[in-house]
Design a protein around this motif. Structure first.
Motif, PDB file in Angstrom:
ATOM      1  N   PRO A 130       1.314  -1.540   0.341  1.00  0.00           N
ATOM      2  CA  PRO A 130      -0.147  -0.012   0.057  1.00  0.00           C
ATOM      3  C   PRO A 130       1.001   1.911  -0.040  1.00  0.00           C
ATOM      4  O   PRO A 130       1.406   1.284   0.566  1.00  0.00           O
ATOM      5  CB  PRO A 130      -0.525   0.183   1.252  1.00  0.00           C
ATOM      6  CG  PRO A 130      -0.842  -1.778   1.696  1.00  0.00           C
ATOM      7  CD  PRO A 130       0.428  -2.408   1.377  1.00  0.00           C
ATOM      8  N   SER A 131       0.822   2.127  -0.722  1.00  0.00           N
ATOM      9  CA  SER A 131       1.322   3.231  -1.144  1.00  0.00           C
ATOM     10  C   SER A 131       1.749   4.408   0.660  1.00  0.00           C
ATOM     11  O   SER A 131       1.648   5.113   0.850  1.00  0.00           O
ATOM     12  CB  SER A 131       0.982   3.971  -1.940  1.00  0.00           C
ATOM     13  OG  SER A 131      -0.716   4.920  -1.439  1.00  0.00           O
ATOM     14  N   THR A 132       0.240   3.585   1.751  1.00  0.00           N
ATOM     15  CA  THR A 132       0.633   4.446   2.659  1.00  0.00           C
ATOM     16  C   THR A 132       1.325   4.006   3.515  1.00  0.00           C
ATOM     17  O   THR A 132       1.516   4.780   4.846  1.00  0.00           O
ATOM     18  CB  THR A 132      -0.416   4.358   2.960  1.00  0.00           C
ATOM     19  OG1 THR A 132      -1.312   3.469   3.944  1.00  0.00           O
ATOM     20  CG2 THR A 132      -1.732   5.689   2.302  1.00  0.00           C
ATOM     21  N   HIS A 133       2.094   2.612   3.016  1.00  0.00           N
ATOM     22  CA  HIS A 133       3.328   2.340   4.072  1.00  0.00           C
ATOM     23  C   HIS A 133       4.241   2.315   3.569  1.00  0.00           C
ATOM     24  O   HIS A 133       4.866   2.954   3.252  1.00  0.00           O
ATOM     25  CB  HIS A 133       2.470   0.659   4.154  1.00  0.00           C
ATOM     26  CG  HIS A 133       1.556   0.317   4.853  1.00  0.00           C
ATOM     27  ND1 HIS A 133       1.133  -1.147   4.936  1.00  0.00           N
ATOM     28  CD2 HIS A 133       0.778   1.076   4.772  1.00  0.00           C
ATOM     29  CE1 HIS A 133      -0.168  -1.609   5.648  1.00  0.00           C
ATOM     30  NE2 HIS A 133      -0.430  -0.348   5.398  1.00  0.00           N
ATOM     31  N   ASN A 134       5.226   2.770   5.189  1.00  0.00           N
ATOM     32  CA  ASN A 134       6.366   2.993   5.025  1.00  0.00           C
ATOM     33  C   ASN A 134       7.239   1.823   4.508  1.00  0.00           C
ATOM     34  O   ASN A 134       6.876   0.559   5.024  1.00  0.00           O
ATOM     35  CB  ASN A 134       7.526   2.794   6.293  1.00  0.00           C
ATOM     36  CG  ASN A 134       6.773   4.510   6.831  1.00  0.00           C
ATOM     37  OD1 ASN A 134       6.067   5.456   5.838  1.00  0.00           O
ATOM     38  ND2 ASN A 134       6.638   4.397   7.821  1.00  0.00           N
ATOM     39  N   MET A 135       8.136   1.905   3.967  1.00  0.00           N
ATOM     40  CA  MET A 135       9.049   0.805   3.535  1.00  0.00           C
ATOM     41  C   MET A 135      11.189   0.866   3.772  1.00  0.00           C
ATOM     42  O   MET A 135      11.255   2.144   4.425  1.00  0.00           O
ATOM     43  CB  MET A 135       9.279   0.729   1.699  1.00  0.00           C
ATOM     44  CG  MET A 135       7.888   0.658   0.667  1.00  0.00           C
ATOM     45  SD  MET A 135       7.749  -0.860   1.240  1.00  0.00           S
ATOM     46  CE  MET A 135       8.189  -1.837  -0.081  1.00  0.00           C
TER      47      MET A 135
END
Length: 112
Positions: free
Chosen positions: A32-37
């Protein structure tokens, strides 16, 4: 890296494709684009080659101490390093370190 539109659950997705710097293996991840990587920290340093002993490079650190825990790489680079050392050349070896792994990735003639 590519992004997809929001789906019925409301989150856009990010599709990441990366290549392992040590093995060349390709990895993919969908998140998901809202999660940190997590991003690995990669360091690159040059060392002077002193000796090759039992498949390991004996290197000299900039402060003059020794480092002898890096294996001679397999393949063309390892063969070229061995040939250059056997010919009596002074070589600088580039060591790449990340996530607890390190590998000799390149070499060049040491400046005179």
């Amino acid at each position: 890296m590519s992004t997809s539109k929001t789906g019925k659950h409301g989150h856009a997705k990010v599709h990441l494709v990366a290549t392992d710097i040590f093995t060349g293996r390709k990895y993919e991840d969908l998140s998901p684009s809202t999660h940190n990587m997590d991003v690995p920290v990669v360091t690159r340093q040059e060392y002077q080659l002193i000796n090759i002993d039992d498949g390991f490079l004996n290197l000299m650190l900039p402060d003059g101490s020794g480092k002898d825990d890096v294996k001679v790489p397999e393949g063309d680079i390892g063969n070229e390093i061995q040939t250059g050392f056997d010919d009596g050349k002074d070589l600088l070896i580039t060591i790449v370190t990340s996530m607890g792994e390190e590998q000799a990735m390149a070499y060049k003639d040491a400046p005179k």
